[in-house]
Design a protein around this motif. Structure first.
Motif, mmCIF file in Angstrom:
data_model
loop_
_atom_site.group_PDB
_atom_site.id
_atom_site.type_symbol
_atom_site.label_atom_id
_atom_site.label_comp_id
_atom_site.label_asym_id
_atom_site.label_seq_id
_atom_site.Cartn_x
_atom_site.Cartn_y
_atom_site.Cartn_z
ATOM 1 N N ALA A 113 54.309 113.205 118.760
ATOM 2 C CA ALA A 113 54.976 112.982 117.477
ATOM 3 C C ALA A 113 54.016 112.438 116.425
ATOM 4 O O ALA A 113 54.310 112.475 115.239
ATOM 5 N N ARG A 114 52.881 111.940 116.887
ATOM 6 C CA ARG A 114 51.890 111.410 115.943
ATOM 7 C C ARG A 114 51.197 112.516 115.156
ATOM 8 O O ARG A 114 50.537 112.253 114.163
ATOM 9 N N TYR A 115 51.311 113.798 115.585
ATOM 10 C CA TYR A 115 50.591 114.893 114.926
ATOM 11 C C TYR A 115 51.507 115.650 113.964
ATOM 12 O O TYR A 115 52.577 116.097 114.346
ATOM 13 N N GLN A 116 51.060 115.772 112.750
ATOM 14 C CA GLN A 116 51.775 116.571 111.746
ATOM 15 C C GLN A 116 51.080 117.924 111.670
ATOM 16 O O GLN A 116 49.943 118.034 111.219
ATOM 17 N N GLY A 118 49.944 121.710 110.694
ATOM 18 C CA GLY A 118 49.722 122.404 109.421
ATOM 19 C C GLY A 118 49.477 123.884 109.640
ATOM 20 O O GLY A 118 50.042 124.506 110.549
ATOM 21 N N ALA A 132 46.061 119.993 112.223
ATOM 22 C CA ALA A 132 47.055 118.930 112.400
ATOM 23 C C ALA A 132 46.472 117.616 111.887
ATOM 24 O O ALA A 132 45.257 117.388 111.960
ATOM 25 N N ARG A 133 47.373 116.750 111.426
ATOM 26 C CA ARG A 133 46.949 115.431 110.968
ATOM 27 C C ARG A 133 47.382 114.394 111.993
ATOM 28 O O ARG A 133 48.557 114.276 112.329
ATOM 29 N N ASP A 134 46.392 113.650 112.508
ATOM 30 C CA ASP A 134 46.669 112.548 113.425
ATOM 31 C C ASP A 134 47.114 111.370 112.571
ATOM 32 O O ASP A 134 46.309 110.712 111.909
ATOM 33 N N GLN A 135 48.437 111.086 112.579
ATOM 34 C CA GLN A 135 49.007 110.092 111.660
ATOM 35 C C GLN A 135 48.682 108.661 112.067
ATOM 36 O O GLN A 135 48.743 107.749 111.235
#
Length: 917
Positions: A113-116, A118, A132-135
């Protein structure tokens, strides 16, 4: 002794490290291979690292510490969960596998769930890579996951996880680092890694624009990094099995990555830098279904269960030769990549996958230098060795490959540095070359200005009147010396550049240009030995600019009015120091097109019935195409006693040994006819007879005499009427040679004639013949004397006193002699006596005063001293002069009222130019 439990193996391994029996690196390799599922148990791997004596010591030590040698546990099938520092290095997925499935899934969902997610970065056969963005950390990563639906295929998930684990453990600067491993909410496995710009080596090789940005040295630098990454993987016991340009990624800041380890497979042992051949299990390739088209860029596809890309798979893999399949399959594929870098072509290119596979096994690739001749030999040898069908003949390891390319690059770096230094020297050479160019214009101006200042200064005048001109001459001489120094400096710089880089095209071209200019100057000054010397230097340093020119033929096209003239060509060759037209060759009739001849000086004779033959001399230069347009005239149009000089280009001036020579110039002079000989006493006496019928005073004024108004006439009215030369015109030995009673005096060129007398005679002839008769211009006179090739004398380039009448031509005191006496004194057009005999008035002063300007100046009255009259120019040597005056480019000026026993004139007839057909 056999170890039965993994925990006991771990304890023994740690004890062995403490005792120094096993290096930490070896322990790490063992743990990795257990985690990768090598097929060998942990206990067996530890046994292989220790001797029996060491095992006995360690077992005694463990027993004393309370470790039971026979713990009851089920042996793990290729996975390890180590509790020491070595266990901390085990993959996260191995740790997760020890927990219940429900717990693992919930933990992985919370972690992903930490990855957004793209945009997609690329999709393969079974996987998809997205940005992906590692939030939690706040960085962008590349997240690779399996495509929906592929998990049902046997082994897909296992291969995906193996790729992640292998890549994660291959920590090398040229292998993309893996950050995380887990499962998505849908249960699909994923792993994250560094985002790398999606530009591959294949993109570079396929694009002309990108290829220009990547020099061979730069590409080989990238190739070395790939080789080192591969060597590292081999030492860790992993082979890639899919080396190809698409899997070599190029980062934004010079990073080079060997990517896509999805087909990687563990070896049965590690590979040292100089390994023995160790076998590994591999499935043989099946050739069914291989008839489809092969796209090298796309790589083609292989049937399910087979790994690699056609064209990069080693022959032993294709044959299924298990005993010979090892890390050298990667060496072979790397050789294919090297071949593509060196040549831009694939060594086994073929239209179908099957044909590629067959070519890989049977075809020997063409040596790269047969495709790209500039390919370095060291790289060609390495590439061909890597592509050997027999793996034992390939380089022993990727380390060896990297070392070979490093050796090339070290040499390339040195060569690059030397090329850079050579380039700097060539750039420096442009300064003296520009200085030489600028000084040329300055020197010519100084010489012209000095000539202008001194031309009106009489020899007897004081030094003060000459000093300004002398100063300019001295400055011109210093400028010429400075030019020589500038040329020497440029040659020195180019020579030093070649010492750094013998193949420097810029330095070689610079020297070729310099020597070509010297060769041209020698040719212009007709120093043929010097020309040949410099042309040899041009050939030595030429980079292609002059090669064709030095070997080129010349061509000539001739149009005549009217057409239909036969064209005969004669090449001038020197015989007894005289240029003689020889080797007659018939070229055809006009219009003549593109007749090919060797470069040189030629005489073309044009013949047509009803017209006088035309002599057309021309200098044909290498590579030139001379276009001639020639008018034909009848005998009546040209006139008796005249020689036709057809219009066209000739070389004027440029004789460094001539007196007051003009600057060398290619000039175009229109058609004209010039008298074959200077005006004789017979012709001039006819003029006086005509004048006397009008006014005896006019005749006396124009009669040849040595002082204006005196009784020093050399002609007088005869007793029977008419004017005639006096018997005492010739004296001594010359009179004996040409006795007056035999009429020789009539054929002497008239002398003691001033410029205005000559003009008066021209008016008389114009009225008598109904045509425009005048004095020749300087350029008409010089062209009639020299022809078109710039020769120094009418007959050629060498002088002998027997060739013309000058002061050393006779063993007695020289005097005037009848015209035409010296047969060698003849020009290419057939004009006679233009080197010796008499100096001749001309009608203009080139570049200063035209014929019309000169005619516009009124004739001074009889009481005016001759040195008060304006300047005029005369040409030719004479019976009292030295050989320098006999040179066709020599010129001198004197007062228009000057009379002298060595000064005469000849006339020209203006011919109307007719348009060509």
């Amino acid at each position: 002794m056999k170890l039965g439990q993994t925990r006991e193996a771990r304890a023994l391994a740690l004890a062995a490290v403490r005792r120094g029996f096993i290096a930490p690196e070896a322990l790490w390799d063992t743990a990795c291979r257990v985690a990768l599922g090598s097929g060998t148990s942990a206990s067996e791997l530890v046994e292989q690292l220790l001797t029996q004596e060491q095992l006995d010591q360690l077992m005694d030590e463990l027993s004393s510490e309370g470790v039971q040698p026979a713990i009851q546990a089920t042996p793990e099938a290729g996975t390890a969960s180590m509790t020491t520092s070595a266990a901390a290095a085990t993959s996260q997925s191995a740790s997760l596998s020890a927990r219940p499935a429900e717990t693992r899934l919930s933990e992985e969902i919370s972690r992903t769930a930490r990855y957004q997610l793209g945009n997609s970065l690329g999709t393969g056969g079974a996987g998809n890579v997205v940005k992906a963005r590692d939030q939690e950390i706040g960085r962008v990563v590349a997240l690779k996951m399996l495509l929906p639906g592929v998990t049902d295929e046997p082994g897909v998930v296992e291969r995906f996880m193996a790729e992640a684990r292998i890549t994660a453990q291959l920590e090398h600067p040229n292998i993309i680092p893996v950050y995380d491993l887990g499962r998505l909410a849908e249960g699909l496995p994923f792993y994250t890694m560094r985002v790398v710009k999606q530009q591959s080596l294949q993109d570079v090789l396929a694009s002309h624009e990108l290829r220009r940005q990547w020099s061979l040295v730069r590409l080989m630098g990238a190739f070395v990094q790939v080789s080192r990454a591969l060597a590292y993987a081999h030492r860790r016991g992993v082979i890639h099995r899919d080396i190809k340009p698409e899997n070599v990624l190029l980062g934004d800041y010079g990073e080079i990555y060997l990517a896509d380890w999805g087909n990687a497979k563990p070896l049965s042992c590690r590979v040292d830098s100089a390994p023995d051949s160790r076998s590994m299990s591999s499935e043989p390739l099946r050739l069914d279904g291989f008839g489809r088209a092969f796209d090298r860029k796309g790589g083609g596809t292989l049937p399910s269960g087979l790994s690699g890309t056609p064209g990069y798979i080693a022959p032993e893999q294709i044959r299924g030769d298990h005993d010979r399949i090892d890390h050298r399959v990667d060496i072979f594929a790397l050789g294919v990549v090297l071949y593509e870098i060196l040549t831009g072509e694939h060594p086994f290119d073929a239209p179908t996958v099957l044909a590629v596979i067959l070519a890989t096994q049977t075809r020997e690739p063409r040596p790269p230098r047969t495709i790209v001749p500039s390919c370095p030999l060291i790289l060609e040898d390495l590439c061909m060795a890597m592509l050997a069908k027999d793996p034992s003949k390939r380089p022993a390891s990727a380390d060896v490959v990297a070392a070979e390319v490093d050796a090339f690059l070290e040499g390339a770096k040195e060569r690059s540095r030397r090329r850079e230094e050579a380039g700097k020297l060539c750039a420096l050479a442009k300064t003296p070359l520009q200085r030489d160019h600028d000084l040329t214009a300055e020197r010519q101006w100084l010489q012209e200005e000095a000539r202008r200042l001194l031309q009106d200064v009489k020899g007897h005048e004081p030094i003060e009147r000459k000093r300004a001109g002398w100063e300019l001459e001295d400055r011109a001489a210093e400028v010429e010396r400075e030019q020589a120094r500038a040329n020497a400096e440029a040659i020195d710089l180019y020579t030093k550049a070649l010492a750094y880089d013998p193949d420097s095209s810029e330095a070689r071209a610079g020297l070729a240009d310099l020597y070509w200019k010297r060769a041209q100057r020698a040719d212009e000054e007709r120093r043929q030995a010097e020309r040949i010397y410099y042309e040899a230097l041009v050939s030595e340093f030429d980079v292609g600019t002059y090669a064709a020119l030095l070997k080129a033929d010349a061509a000539i096209s001739i149009d005549t009015w009217p057409s239909g003239a036969a064209v005969l060509a004669y090449r001038y060759v020197e015989k007894d120091r005289v240029l003689v037209a020889s080797d007659e060759r018939y070229l055809g009739r006009t219009p003549l097109r593109d007749a090919r001849l060797s470069p040189g000086s030629y005489l073309f004779v044009l013949k047509r019935a009803g017209y006088r033959d035309v002599r057309y001399p021309v200098l044909l230069k290498r590579g030139d195409h001379h276009h001639a347009e020639v008018n034909l005239f009848t005998d009546a149009e040209i006139g008796d006693g005249f020689i036709y000089v057809p219009g066209g280009t000739f070389i004027a001036g440029g004789d460094p040994d001539a007196i007051e020579s003009l600057r060398r110039t290619d000039l175009v002079v229109p058609d004209f006819a010039i008298a074959k000989f200077p005006v004789t006493f017979r012709e001039y006496c006819d003029f006086l007879n005509d004048l006397e019928t009008r006014d005896l005073g006019f005749a006396l004024k124009r009669a040849p005499h040595d002082t204006r108004g005196s009784e020093g006439y050399v002609v007088q009215p005869a007793n029977g009427g008419g004017w005639e030369p006096i018997p005492t015109v010739l004296e001594g030995e010359t009179r004996k040679l040409y006795p007056a009673e035999k009429g020789h005096l009539w054929n002497l060129p008239v002398f003691l004639i001033d410029w205005f007398d000559a003009v008066a005679y021209c008016r008389y002839r114009s009225e008598k013949e109904g045509a425009e008769i005048r004095l020749p211009s300087e350029m008409e006179w010089e062209k009639a004397a020299r022809g078109a090739d710039g020769r120094f004398y009418p007959w050629g380039d060498h002088f002998d006193s027997t060739f013309c009448l000058m002061r050393t031509s006779r063993p007695f005191i020289p005097q005037p002699e009848p015209v035409g006496t010296f047969v060698a004194d003849v020009s290419p057009y057939g004009v006679r006596d233009m080197a010796g005999g008499m100096r001749e008035w001309v009608g203009d002063i080139y570049g200063e005063k035209t014929w019309a300007d000169a005619l516009g100046e009124p004739e001074p009255s009889v009481d005016v001293e001759r040195d008060a009259s304006t300047w005029r120019v005369f040409r030719s040597g004479n019976w009292a002069s030295d050989d320098q005056r006999c040179r066709s480019a020599s010129r001198a000026r004197f007062f228009a009222l000057t009379r002298n026993t060595n000064l005469s004139f000849r006339v020209v007839k203006v011919l109307s130019r007719k348009p060509l057909d």
